[in-house]
Scaffold this motif. Structure first.
Motif, PDB file in Angstrom:
ATOM      1  N   GLY A 216      13.153  93.735   6.735  1.00 27.76           N
ATOM      2  CA  GLY A 216      13.865  94.873   6.155  1.00 27.76           C
ATOM      3  C   GLY A 216      13.093  95.594   5.065  1.00 27.76           C
ATOM      4  O   GLY A 216      13.281  96.783   4.841  1.00 27.76           O
TER       5      GLY A 216
ATOM      6  N   TYR B 156      11.170  98.553   6.605  1.00 28.00           N
ATOM      7  CA  TYR B 156      11.835  99.645   7.319  1.00 28.00           C
ATOM      8  C   TYR B 156      11.601 100.973   6.599  1.00 28.00           C
ATOM      9  O   TYR B 156      11.673 101.059   5.380  1.00 28.00           O
ATOM     10  CB  TYR B 156      13.340  99.389   7.430  1.00 28.00           C
TER      11      TYR B 156
ATOM     12  N   ASN C  19      15.217 101.570  10.387  1.00 28.61           N
ATOM     13  CA  ASN C  19      16.576 101.052  10.529  1.00 28.61           C
ATOM     14  C   ASN C  19      17.344 101.317   9.230  1.00 28.61           C
ATOM     15  O   ASN C  19      17.546 100.409   8.428  1.00 28.61           O
ATOM     16  CB  ASN C  19      16.563  99.554  10.823  1.00 28.61           C
TER      17      ASN C  19
ATOM     18  N   TYR D  74      20.131  98.949   7.348  1.00 28.10           N
ATOM     19  CA  TYR D  74      20.304  97.666   8.036  1.00 28.10           C
ATOM     20  C   TYR D  74      20.529  96.611   6.960  1.00 28.10           C
ATOM     21  O   TYR D  74      19.731  96.467   6.050  1.00 28.10           O
ATOM     22  CB  TYR D  74      19.071  97.337   8.869  1.00 28.10           C
ATOM     23  N   SER D  75      21.634  95.882   7.056  1.00 32.28           N
ATOM     24  CA  SER D  75      22.017  94.984   5.983  1.00 32.28           C
ATOM     25  C   SER D  75      22.761  93.782   6.540  1.00 32.28           C
ATOM     26  O   SER D  75      22.922  93.636   7.753  1.00 32.28           O
ATOM     27  CB  SER D  75      22.906  95.722   4.978  1.00 32.28           C
TER      28      SER D  75
ATOM     29  N   ALA E  28      25.372  93.504   9.756  1.00 30.62           N
ATOM     30  CA  ALA E  28      25.160  94.752  10.490  1.00 30.62           C
ATOM     31  C   ALA E  28      25.795  94.694  11.871  1.00 30.62           C
ATOM     32  O   ALA E  28      26.074  95.735  12.481  1.00 30.62           O
ATOM     33  CB  ALA E  28      23.665  95.039  10.623  1.00 30.62           C
TER      34      ALA E  28
ATOM     35  N   LYS F 131      24.385 100.622  14.020  1.00 34.85           N
ATOM     36  CA  LYS F 131      23.222  99.908  13.492  1.00 34.85           C
ATOM     37  C   LYS F 131      22.613  99.001  14.560  1.00 34.85           C
ATOM     38  O   LYS F 131      21.395  98.927  14.717  1.00 34.85           O
ATOM     39  CB  LYS F 131      23.626  99.093  12.268  1.00 34.85           C
ATOM     40  N   ILE F 132      23.470  98.302  15.291  1.00 33.74           N
ATOM     41  CA  ILE F 132      22.971  97.400  16.333  1.00 33.74           C
ATOM     42  C   ILE F 132      22.389  98.184  17.499  1.00 33.74           C
ATOM     43  O   ILE F 132      21.389  97.778  18.095  1.00 33.74           O
ATOM     44  CB  ILE F 132      24.104  96.468  16.802  1.00 33.74           C
TER      45      ILE F 132
ATOM     46  N   VAL G 217      18.882  98.940  16.507  1.00 34.19           N
ATOM     47  CA  VAL G 217      18.021  97.763  16.677  1.00 34.19           C
ATOM     48  C   VAL G 217      17.603  97.632  18.137  1.00 34.19           C
ATOM     49  O   VAL G 217      16.426  97.469  18.465  1.00 34.19           O
ATOM     50  CB  VAL G 217      18.740  96.480  16.206  1.00 34.19           C
TER      51      VAL G 217
ATOM     52  N   SER H 173      15.056  90.165   8.551  1.00 27.76           N
ATOM     53  CA  SER H 173      15.631  91.144   9.484  1.00 27.76           C
ATOM     54  C   SER H 173      14.879  91.107  10.806  1.00 27.76           C
ATOM     55  O   SER H 173      15.471  91.268  11.878  1.00 27.76           O
ATOM     56  CB  SER H 173      15.573  92.552   8.892  1.00 27.76           C
TER      57      SER H 173
ATOM     58  N   CYS I 269      16.035  90.612  14.597  1.00 25.38           N
ATOM     59  CA  CYS I 269      15.636  91.552  15.654  1.00 25.38           C
ATOM     60  C   CYS I 269      14.915  90.835  16.790  1.00 25.38           C
ATOM     61  O   CYS I 269      15.010  91.249  17.950  1.00 25.38           O
ATOM     62  CB  CYS I 269      14.760  92.655  15.063  1.00 25.38           C
TER      63      CYS I 269
ATOM     64  N   PRO J 243      22.171  89.957  12.954  1.00 24.43           N
ATOM     65  CA  PRO J 243      22.610  91.150  13.703  1.00 24.43           C
ATOM     66  C   PRO J 243      23.341  90.818  15.005  1.00 24.43           C
ATOM     67  O   PRO J 243      23.442  91.674  15.877  1.00 24.43           O
ATOM     68  CB  PRO J 243      21.291  91.861  13.980  1.00 24.43           C
TER      69      PRO J 243
END
Length: 437
Positions: A199, A202, A235, A238-239, A242, A248-249, A252, A284, A288, A311
């Motif tokens: 993350g 990003y 992204n 993205y947290s 998510a 958000k997904i 990804v 992150s 992913c 995620p």
């Protein structure tokens, strides 16, 4: 990488400042003036955990007579430390090397100073500021500091191909390393290692992504003829949790669709071997990696998810987390409609290929004391995959001592990817991966 550190520490209850508060506060070191005899300074670097380390320095002088009686004992390097938080040999906070391991060579009016590799940004003091490294010579005409560098080379990175690729309605920048033979020709049909960024990278520029860790350089630096690939991804926001936000997904999975399409072009061009595709990522990027394998497990040979984010279903920062319910939710996700795939016009929710997903070998890695992405994510991912039929997975949970052995630990226990990318000893994730080449 500074952004990663800031983000990680913001999420940790103990900051690096508190962790190292016992250190005496250091006054800023005065910086030596560039010697009058120096014309040009070129550093030769390699990628390390946080940026680069310097292996050697070429110093061009105005008059080669300056070099006539100079020897290694005439030089001292200060503010030269490991590119880590802890000294791997002692487990203590890093400090200047006691032995700089200086070796000199001369050719015409160029002096090459080889030394024990040290952080190219200098030494971080107790105020979390970098003080530049300095080369002090008995002859002041040959002294200089990190501020005087005119040019630098970076192993592997300088040989990478940079470009952009468009697919699934988005365009992303990439950096690709392709190994060469002794004659300098690109070796065809090699294995491919693709890294999923964390993350902290990003929405950052490509060079920031490439130097955030050793994702591109680890395998080449260790002598493996393997292509390495990383994309600069975007992204936004993205947290944690998510997975509760479909947009958000979907992003990804869109990024993963783009990466898979690019990999397919490399296979068609004969650059990489489509039967030897490997994926890894941390934080992150660990999450992913999981989603990448959820969509394309049948295309990859193995994966290494490291200190994974969440995620798929919410895990981290969930109050009163019920692990039994978490495992049920993961099982439902991995046996149902849970991935978005590109259909030519849009990303559409699709059913997973559960069989391919659980048959794909994974090696999970996490630090026990990680407070940014807690180890429960790795434990649950591993356990639920085993329940669904995974028989070839492996797992390693690093203690604080394990992390400090590779320069990290304490408040930076989250940085387990640094150990993974540096450890090729038998039984390690990277050793497991290269044995499948």
């Amino acid at each position: 990488m500074k952004r990663i550190i800031a983000a990680a520490l913001a999420l940790c209850p103990v900051t690096a400042f508190a962790q190292f508060a016992w250190q005496p506060v250091q006054a800023q070191t005065s910086v030596v003036e560039k010697g009058s005899g120096i014309v040009k300074v070129v550093t030769h670097n390699q990628v390390a955990e946080w940026g680069t380390v310097i292996k050697s320095i070429d110093v061009t002088v105005a008059n080669k007579k300056l070099l006539k009686k100079i020897s290694a004992k005439d030089f001292d390097i200060i503010n030269n430390t490991y590119n880590t938080m802890y000294d791997p040999a002692t487990g203590e906070a890093v400090s200047d090397f006691k032995d700089d391991e200086i070796v000199l060579s001369k050719k015409g009016n160029v002096l090459t100073i080889s030394a024990k590799p040290f952080d190219a940004e200098g030494k971080r003091n107790a105020r979390w500021q970098k003080e530049p490294w300095q080369v002090i010579c008995s002859n002041p005409a040959l002294s200089f500091s990190g501020k005087d560098v005119d040019q630098k080379t970076i192993d592997v990175i300088d040989d990478c191909i940079r470009g952009t690729f468009t697919y699934a309605g988005i365009t992303r920048e990439y950096m690709l390393y392709l190994p060469k033979d002794e004659k300098g020709n690109t070796i065809p049909n090699v294995p491919l290692f693709v890294w999923q960024i964390g993350g902290g990278e990003y929405n950052q520029d490509m060079m920031t992504v490439a130097l955030a860790n050793r994702c591109l350089a680890s395998l080449p630096d260790n002598g493996y003829k393997c292509a390495t690939l990383v994309f600069a991804l975007a992204n936004p926001n993205y947290s944690y949790s998510a997975s509760l936000d479909p947009e958000k997904i979907k992003l990804v999975d869109r990024n993963n669709a783009l990466q898979m399409a690019f990999i397919d072009t490399l296979i068609k061009e004969g650059k990489v071997d489509g039967s030897k595709l490997f994926c890894a990522g941390a934080s992150s990027g660990g999450g992913c990696t999981m989603r990448f394998m959820m969509a394309f497990a049948d295309r990859f040979k193995a994966a290494i998810p490291i200190c994974s984010m969440d995620p798929i279903v919410p895990i981290h920062q969930v109050k009163d987390l019920d692990v039994a319910q978490l495992n049920k939710d993961l099982e439902a996700a991995w046996t149902g409609n849970s991935v978005y795939k590109w259909n030519g016009t849009d990303m559409v929710l699709s059913k997973m290929n559960t069989k391919a997903f659980v048959e794909l070998p994974m090696f999970f890695a996490h630090a026990k004391d990680d407070t940014t992405c807690k180890v429960v994510s790795t434990e649950s991912y591993f356990d639920v995959r085993a329940k669904l039929g995974a028989r070839n997975d492996k797992k390693v949970i690093y203690s604080d001592a394990d992390m400090k052995e590779y320069g990290f630990g304490g408040a930076l226990a989250h940085f387990s990817w640094c150990r993974v990318l540096n450890d090729y000893n038998p039984g390690s994730p990277m050793n497991w991966l290269v044995n499948q080449f």
